[in-house]
Design an enzyme around this catalytic site. Structure first.
Site, short mmCIF file in Angstrom:
data_model
loop_
_atom_site.label_atom_id
_atom_site.label_comp_id
_atom_site.label_asym_id
_atom_site.label_seq_id
_atom_site.Cartn_x
_atom_site.Cartn_y
_atom_site.Cartn_z
N ASP A 7 0.07 3.67 2.13
CA ASP A 7 -0.30 2.44 1.40
C ASP A 7 -0.23 1.41 2.48
O ASP A 7 0.84 1.07 2.88
CB ASP A 7 0.36 2.32 0.10
CG ASP A 7 0.03 3.55 -1.04
OD1 ASP A 7 -0.80 3.17 -1.76
OD2 ASP A 7 0.49 4.57 -0.67
N ASN A 56 10.37 -0.11 2.73
CA ASN A 56 10.66 1.26 2.50
C ASN A 56 10.36 2.19 3.66
O ASN A 56 10.73 3.18 3.60
CB ASN A 56 9.71 1.91 1.39
CG ASN A 56 9.98 3.14 0.63
OD1 ASN A 56 11.28 3.24 0.29
ND2 ASN A 56 9.11 4.06 0.37
N ARG A 71 7.13 0.25 -12.24
CA ARG A 71 5.79 -0.01 -12.29
C ARG A 71 4.88 1.37 -13.01
O ARG A 71 4.02 1.08 -13.45
CB ARG A 71 5.51 0.01 -10.79
CG ARG A 71 5.44 -1.27 -10.23
CD ARG A 71 5.30 -1.16 -8.69
NE ARG A 71 6.29 -0.53 -7.87
CZ ARG A 71 5.96 -0.11 -6.76
NH1 ARG A 71 5.05 -0.55 -6.08
NH2 ARG A 71 6.96 0.69 -6.09
N ASP A 92 3.24 6.29 7.04
CA ASP A 92 3.32 5.68 5.68
C ASP A 92 1.80 5.54 5.50
O ASP A 92 0.87 5.99 6.16
CB ASP A 92 3.85 4.17 5.69
CG ASP A 92 3.42 3.62 4.12
OD1 ASP A 92 3.72 4.28 3.28
OD2 ASP A 92 2.97 2.45 4.04
#
Length: 264
Positions: free
Chosen positions: A55, A213, A98, A53
């Protein structure tokens, strides 16, 4: 420690190679030891595929939160991000909500945000470039955006990058995502697809993330890691990296620092 023996030092004074009969008991015994991370590899160290991932894992920020700051909506966006990463919200719906708040933001703001806000987490470049030198295929798969993930992936040294595409028209963000959404299912499928393409065994794959996620991807990997993770992921991962920089994973793979490719 009962049922544990020191089989050698990977890095004298920093990383010990322990053989334990009960990983859960060993983790419990080390819980609370300041600065100690226990990385258990019950299936060996022949890792040939690394999927990560971006972030809050490879970088220290959530890019959409930082981008939202330029639009004056960071508190609203950051709250949704936090809840989504804890697994309290549907990721796809949360992403669309978002992104909609970014409508009208100049496209040039992305480059500004990347330059001013985005920083690599300690050891990210060293980890990925060393893995590459050791013959490991690397994939950065992000629920964020290609506008950030592609330059970050290049900087760190990933072989491949996959992420969402922010839709732009007339030099401004439209508030929509273009094409498929990189959600938890997509991340898991990306790992499986690369594993099959490379004809690798399940145990030859490693994945790392920090939030809900990432959970299916981390669970699918032969060796799944949680980095400074939300509880929902930390509870399910094979191991947690809570104290050391990302480069410490190289010790877990039996690679001492004199073989590391030093980078950011």
């Amino acid at each position: 420690m009962t049922g544990a023996s020191l089989s050698g030092w990977i890095e004298p004074g920093s990383a010990a190679d322990l053989r334990v009969s009960d990983v859960a008991a060993a983790r419990s015994a080390l819980e609370g030891w300041e600065g100690v991370d226990l990385i258990a590899l019950p299936r060996g160290r022949d890792i040939r595929l690394f999927v990560a991932d971006m972030d809050s894992t490879m970088i220290g920020q959530e890019c959409i939160d930082e981008l939202a700051d330029y639009a004056g909506v960071k508190p609203q966006v950051a709250d949704i991000t936090e809840r989504a990463m804890r697994g309290e919200l549907d990721f796809v719906g949360a992403l669309r909500e978002r992104v909609a708040l970014l409508e009208g933001l100049p496209e040039a703001t992305i480059a500004q945000c990347l330059k001013e806000r985005v920083t690599l987490n300690p050891g990210a470049g060293t980890l990925v470039r060393t893995l590459t030198a050791e013959g490991v295929r690397t994939l950065l798969v992000s629920g964020g955006f290609t506008a950030f993930a592609e330059p970050v992936g290049e900087l760190i040294g990933f072989d491949e990058v996959e992420a969402n595409v922010l839709e732009v028209a007339g030099g401004v963000l439209t508030g929509k995502v273009s094409g498929r959404i990189v959600d938890s299912g997509y991340k898991k499928a990306a790992l499986i697809g690369r594993r099959e393409h490379l004809s690798l065994g399940h145990a030859q794959t490693m994945a790392i993330g920090d939030g809900a996620n990432d959970l299916p991807m981390v669970e699918e990997a032969g060796f799944g890691l949680a980095y400074r993770a939300k509880p929902v992921l930390a509870a399910s991962a094979d191991a947690r990296l809570d104290n050391h920089p990302l480069s410490a994973l190289l010790w877990a793979l039996g690679i001492p620092s004199d073989r590391w490719i030093q980078a950011g």
